[in-house]
Enzyme design. Structure first.
Site, short mmCIF file in Angstrom:
data_model
loop_
_atom_site.label_atom_id
_atom_site.label_comp_id
_atom_site.label_asym_id
_atom_site.label_seq_id
_atom_site.Cartn_x
_atom_site.Cartn_y
_atom_site.Cartn_z
N ASP A 34 67.36 114.39 -19.83
CA ASP A 34 67.27 112.80 -20.15
C ASP A 34 67.47 111.95 -19.05
O ASP A 34 67.59 110.82 -19.00
CB ASP A 34 68.45 112.47 -21.21
CG ASP A 34 69.60 113.01 -20.62
OD1 ASP A 34 70.81 112.77 -21.52
OD2 ASP A 34 69.76 113.54 -19.63
N GLU A 35 67.07 112.40 -17.78
CA GLU A 35 67.10 111.51 -16.43
C GLU A 35 66.22 112.26 -15.57
O GLU A 35 66.05 113.48 -15.39
CB GLU A 35 68.53 111.29 -16.10
CG GLU A 35 69.34 112.65 -15.66
CD GLU A 35 70.47 112.42 -15.27
OE1 GLU A 35 71.87 112.97 -15.74
OE2 GLU A 35 70.81 111.66 -14.40
N ASP B 297 67.12 106.92 -16.85
CA ASP B 297 68.27 107.51 -17.27
C ASP B 297 67.93 107.35 -19.00
O ASP B 297 68.51 106.02 -19.36
CB ASP B 297 69.64 107.21 -17.08
CG ASP B 297 70.78 108.30 -17.50
OD1 ASP B 297 71.84 108.14 -17.11
OD2 ASP B 297 70.25 109.18 -18.37
#
Lengths: 416, 377
Positions: free
Chosen positions: A120-121, A26
């Site tokens: 983003d993860e 993350d």
């Protein structure tokens, strides 16, 4: 992007046992970090991405900004009041998308089993990679170091035996969490229950505000409380499917696999129904729910979609897909719903029972769709959506839904 | 067809080729591009013993009639195919002879070129409208600039007929022309008194006004155009040509409330400089990626991003600005039209905030207002 963690202390959980093979990677305040990277003079300052333009909602906030209470999806006006000195930047989604691809390439050099959740993860299954790269903890540290060195971006990694626990672990690895020092946090298999029990029930996947409230009425507030509830009572309170799901999570169990190769260029949802549905009202309600969820994820990822696809499976397992490409990309639920209905009508299934419905969005372009405003503008969804998204961000995805969804019982999981 | 021959009158005349070609191209501007029959998109020739040939074409809404001098040997009328115009235009300079025989076949000859073309029964061609209203004389020079400014803002979407028109309404000192396609609004005051009584107004198809502008331009500086507004028709007449249009019988949207009372921010820039910069930046401004203007300080910054292409264009031009710094985005084409429509070297743009309409004007004047809705980005 994550909600602030609950206030509790993490006891020493002990060493990994070797069964922890799932990573949740993350990025820390991703959009803000990309901006700070290209403007080093902003380092250490509260940076807010979004809220400069017209949508008026914070897309990301650096940790310095979060200290003032600023978080994503907060109205920009509020963020400005909280921290008038913060630097507000217009989002540059093109940069975030290309950066996300570069970060993913780093992860994919360890394992092909990378399942991106958003820009983003991502989840990684490293069980097959250990022989080459060492155990999961070593891989986690290695990935983190490489992203820091090669992409010059901060990232946190959670390590655990399954996706559910790995995601909780990455929260602990954040700069604000218990594992902040190393940026990697592991919930060992044999410590999962010890870790979970003090958490509030809302920490469990799929537990929204409605469930929290229902559980609260029978005195259940923490995971430990939930684990102590007799199975029959739990079934009465939340229904059989949810009861089974919650019991598994309480015990730290989550069987869902890391699905690699999922086309990161599309965002979709599908629902397999516990009992096949044929009532047209139920079908349109499902389509609306799917459309709203896809739209929310598009907006959270900061993208809009040009192509919408409807998937429909009959009880015979015969499966249809139909797509339509729009003139202008969208991130609006009502628009996606409209197209989904149109595609459904084109299948001419009138009255036929349906086992599964899915809506997905592809042809993603960065940013919210630009929209020519008119003097006599039809309802502009955007301000409504921003406000609704802010509520969802605080109170959960089901906190605000179109009126038509209110009467609908939540679909229960069943394997497609 | 033979049974029809007695209903036709044979025609014969001689005319200068260039004169006839010009007349035909004027008339054909009213002819529909798509028609259910070839006669409807054709031209009606009426040869008169007084030495003129009248040429008429119509699409039912717009009718253009013009005439050319000719040596008329046998007066009469005939309906010819659209191709007739092209044939005449293609001929060599000099005289053209046209004759229609008793069987309805037209023979077109010039020098050593010969064409024969069948004609259509007069009954297949529409009845032409009467003229609309009592004509008022207006100096031709006042019209083209004013019309050209407003017609760009009119809609071309036939699904919204009222927006395809230009509202003409009287003011204390003259007329006001107003057009909007709901994304932009153009308002122009014209000092032409007496054309409409107080309380009267007309919604004129923008197309017809484009023809009026063309007619006024062709008429030349110091001559007049006669304009008459009737209940359902308007007629514009100058020289040998008259244009009649049906009026749009719908209520034009109330535009007055769209005009904001005050604008806190004022930008002034050079028209040519902005158009040049806009032309370059627009290369990266597609439908979904408008041009963003960043206002503040002594420059205005134009910026377009095409995320799919992975491209970005950025240019600054000098400007004067007073107001809050802001970024406002526009459809590149609409912005170009708006800036281009201002008749002065400097253009003034007033803004309120990024989602509110901007107003473009000629500095120091409120004769022309162009209100432009931004793009939400």
């Amino acid at each position: 992007m994550s909600r602030p963690g609950p206030a509790y202390r993490v006891a020493d959980l002990g060493a990994p046992t070797g069964g922890e093979t799932i990573l949740h990677v993350d990025m820390d305040a991703f959009y803000a970090a990309v901006e700070v990277r290209r403007r080093p003079e902003l380092r250490g300052r509260p940076v807010v991405v979004g809220g400069t333009g017209t949508r008026g909602v914070v897309a990301a906030a650096s940790y310095e900004a979060r200290r003032f209470g600023i978080h994503s999806a907060m109205p920009a006006s509020r963020a400005r009041r909280l921290c008038p000195d913060a630097v507000f930047l217009a989002p540059d989604f093109a940069a975030y998308i290309s950066e996300s691809a570069a970060v993913r390439a780093v992860m994919e050099s360890y394992t092909p089993l990378v399942e991106p959740l958003s820009l983003d993860e991502a989840f990684l299954d490293v069980s097959g990679a250990r022989r080459l790269f060492g155990d999961a903890m070593e891989i986690a540290h290695s990935i983190r170091e490489r992203i820091r060195a090669e992409r010059r971006l901060p990232v946190s990694v959670g390590v655990a035996a399954n996706k559910f626990l790995a995601k909780l672990a990455s929260r602990e690895a954040k700069p604000t969490g218990a594992g902040a020092a190393s940026g990697v946090f592991c919930i060992p298999c044999d410590a999962a229950i010890r870790y979970l029990h003090p958490l509030p029930v809302a920490a469990l996947w799929g537990v929204g505000d409605a469930t929290v409230e229902r559980l609260d009425r029978i005195g259940v507030r923490t995971v430990a409380d939930l684990a102590a509830v007799a199975p029959e009572s739990l079934v009465r309170v939340v229904g059989p499917a949810a009861a089974e799901h919650l019991s598994a999570l309480c015990a730290g169990r989550d069987e869902s696999p890391v699905v690699a190769g999922r086309d990161a260029k599309s965002i979709g949802h599908e629902e397999t129904f516990e009992t096949d549905i044929s009532d047209p009202d139920a079908i349109t309600a499902e389509l609306r729910s799917l459309a709203e969820r896809v739209a929310l994820r598009l907006r959270r990822a900061g993208v809009s979609a040009r192509t919408l696809t409807l998937k429909c499976r009959l009880p015979t397992f015969r499966t249809f897909t139909r797509s339509r490409t729009l003139r202008e990309p969208t991130d609006a639920g009502p628009e996606i719903y409209g197209v989904a209905c149109e595609l459904y009508d084109r299948l001419q299934l009138d009255g036929h029972a349906v086992r599964l419905l899915g809506v997905s969005a592809s042809g993603l372009v960065s940013g919210a769709p630009a929209r020519q405003l008119a003097f006599d503008s039809a309802p502009q969804w955007s301000p409504l959506m921003s406000a609704a998204d802010a509520v969802r961000e605080r109170f959960g995805d089901r906190a605000i839904e179109p009126a038509r969804l209110l009467s609908r019982t939540p679909p229960k999981g069943r394997q497609p | 067809m033979e049974t029809m021959t007695e209903t036709r009158t044979a025609v014969s005349f001689r005319c200068d080729k260039d004169t006839l070609a010009d007349g035909l191209s004027t008339a054909f501007r009213a002819s529909p591009l798509k028609a259910t029959s070839a006669a409807l998109s054709g031209v009606l020739l009426e040869a008169d013993a007084s030495g003129v040939v009248r040429l008429s074409a119509t699409d039912g809404e717009l009718t253009i009639r013009t005439s050319v001098p000719a040596e008329v040997e046998r007066s009469g009328e005939a309906v010819l195919h659209r191709l007739f115009g092209e044939i005449v235009r293609s001929l060599g300079a000099g005289a053209v002879d046209l004759s229609v025989d008793e069987t309805g076949v037209a023979d077109i000859s010039a020098g050593r070129s010969h064409f024969s073309l069948r004609t259509y029964p007069r009954g297949d061609f529409p009845t032409l409208p009467e003229s609309g209203g009592k004509p008022v004389r207006v100096p031709a020079s006042m019209l083209p600039a004013a019309i050209d400014q407003v017609v760009t803002a009119a809609s071309t979407d036939r699904g919204r007929p009222k927006l395809t028109g230009v509202l003409v309404e009287p003011t204390d000192s003259g007329l006001r022309l107003v057009a909007t396609d709901s994304y932009r609004l153009a308002v122009r005051e014209v000092p032409i008194p007496g054309l409409l009584e107080a309380g009267e107004k007309a919604l004129v198809p923008a197309r017809a006004l484009v023809e009026l502008s063309r007619l006024a331009t062709a008429t030349g500086g110091d001559e007049d155009v006669e304009i008459g507004f009737g209940d359902r028709l308007a007629t514009f007449h100058a020289g040998r040509t008259s244009i009649t249009t049906t009026l749009i019988e719908e209520e034009f949207p109330g535009y007055q409330q769209l005009l904001p009372e005050r604008y806190p921010n004022t930008l002034e820039f050079d028209k040519g400089e902005l158009l040049d910069a806009l032309r370059r930046v627009s290369l990266l401004a597609k439908d979904t990626t408008p041009v963003r203007l960043t206002l503040g300080g002594d420059v205005v910054r134009l910026r377009a991003i095409d995320p799919e292409l992975g491209g970005e264009a950025d240019e600054e031009i000098d400007a004067t600005y007073s107001g809050e710094p802001m970024t406002i985005a526009f459809n590149a084409g609409y912005l170009r039209d708006a800036v281009d429509s201002c008749g002065t070297e400097a253009v003034q743009m007033e803004t309120i905030e990024p989602l509110k309409p901007a107003m473009l004007t000629e500095p120091g004047s409120r004769t022309y207002l162009h209100l432009l809705m931004p793009v939400r980005v």
